[in-house]
Design a protein around this motif. Structure first.
Motif, PDB file in Angstrom:
ATOM      1  N   UNK A  31      -6.721  -1.690   5.092  1.00  0.00           N
ATOM      2  CA  UNK A  31      -7.351  -2.426   3.825  1.00  0.00           C
ATOM      3  C   UNK A  31      -6.188  -2.828   2.688  1.00  0.00           C
ATOM      4  N   UNK A  32      -5.068  -2.069   2.559  1.00  0.00           N
ATOM      5  CA  UNK A  32      -3.793  -2.046   1.744  1.00  0.00           C
ATOM      6  C   UNK A  32      -3.098  -3.053   2.273  1.00  0.00           C
ATOM      7  N   UNK A  33      -2.892  -3.211   3.598  1.00  0.00           N
ATOM      8  CA  UNK A  33      -2.326  -4.302   4.236  1.00  0.00           C
ATOM      9  C   UNK A  33      -2.979  -5.717   4.135  1.00  0.00           C
ATOM     10  N   UNK A  34      -4.266  -5.760   4.336  1.00  0.00           N
ATOM     11  CA  UNK A  34      -5.072  -6.703   4.128  1.00  0.00           C
ATOM     12  C   UNK A  34      -4.857  -7.484   2.804  1.00  0.00           C
ATOM     13  N   UNK A  35      -4.916  -6.663   1.780  1.00  0.00           N
ATOM     14  CA  UNK A  35      -4.592  -6.917   0.213  1.00  0.00           C
ATOM     15  C   UNK A  35      -3.206  -7.552   0.038  1.00  0.00           C
ATOM     16  N   UNK A  36      -2.249  -6.775   0.774  1.00  0.00           N
ATOM     17  CA  UNK A  36      -1.005  -7.117   0.594  1.00  0.00           C
ATOM     18  C   UNK A  36      -0.716  -8.564   1.018  1.00  0.00           C
ATOM     19  N   UNK A  37      -1.169  -8.827   2.419  1.00  0.00           N
ATOM     20  CA  UNK A  37      -0.937 -10.199   3.094  1.00  0.00           C
ATOM     21  C   UNK A  37      -1.792 -11.336   2.332  1.00  0.00           C
TER      22      UNK A  37
END
Length: 202
Positions: A31-37
């Motif tokens: 979820x964090x990676x998705x927000x990051x990208x």
């Protein structure tokens, strides 16, 4: 000795159970990676910085940076406007920390309009802050820092030193019997990165 081993095993079971009860660490990291990208693709450096804990650090072969938003503004200025992130493995570190490894790819166009692209492996340590999991330390290792020797992917000296610095940061606040469990997880990250293994199938 036997009592200490059982004590460490108990700590490991409690830590894994606590994280499992609070949700799959890989799902949280994804979820964090998705927000990051998503923030990267909107060229929103402040949005990326908000995913870091207070005092969070981004590290690459050029060195550590704590000015996250400014760091990414430099990447946007260079022409990068698209990022893809995959999360390959994630481990709980107690009930309020996690460790993860994955891959990333950046793409865009330079000032002359020519396509540019880079990518590599990342590792990150997460801590709970304000009730949310946030990035404490993110390390990005470009593919250019790796070469194949004897059929095995090996990192150059600066990147190897970088990985060791990451492990030192992860283990800095560890004390008592938890050292064995957490150091083992951290060493596995170093081993996997050194061998170029970034998935559970490797």
């Amino acid at each position: 000795m036997l009592r200490a081993c059982f004590s460490c095993l108990f700590v490991a079971i409690v830590s894994l159970s606590a994280m499992a009860a609070d949700g799959d660490p890989k799902q949280k990291v994804e979820a964090i990676a998705s927000e990051y990208a998503a923030s990267f693709n909107k060229q929103d450096g402040a949005g990326i910085a908000a995913l870091f804990a207070a005092g969070g650090i981004h590290v690459n072969p050029a060195g550590p940076r704590s000015d996250i938003a400014e760091f990414y503004q430099g990447a946007f200025k260079a022409g990068f406007d698209h990022e893809e992130i995959t999360v390959d493995q994630a481990w709980p570190l107690g009930s309020d920390m996690a460790l993860a490894i994955g891959a990333y790819r950046l793409a865009g166009k330079n000032q002359n309009g020519a396509p540019i692209e880079t990518g590599g492996i990342w590792t990150a340590t997460y801590v709970t802050e304000g009730g949310k999991l946030k990035i404490r330390l993110l390390s990005a290792m470009p593919q250019a820092a790796a070469s194949e020797v004897g059929g095995r992917l090996m990192f150059d000296a600066p990147t190897t030193a970088l990985l060791r610095a990451v492990l030192d940061e992860v283990c800095k606040s560890i004390s008592g019997c938890e050292i064995g469990m957490r150091a083992h997880l951290a060493s596995k990250i170093l081993e996997a990165a050194t061998k170029g293994e970034i998935s559970t199938n490797d």
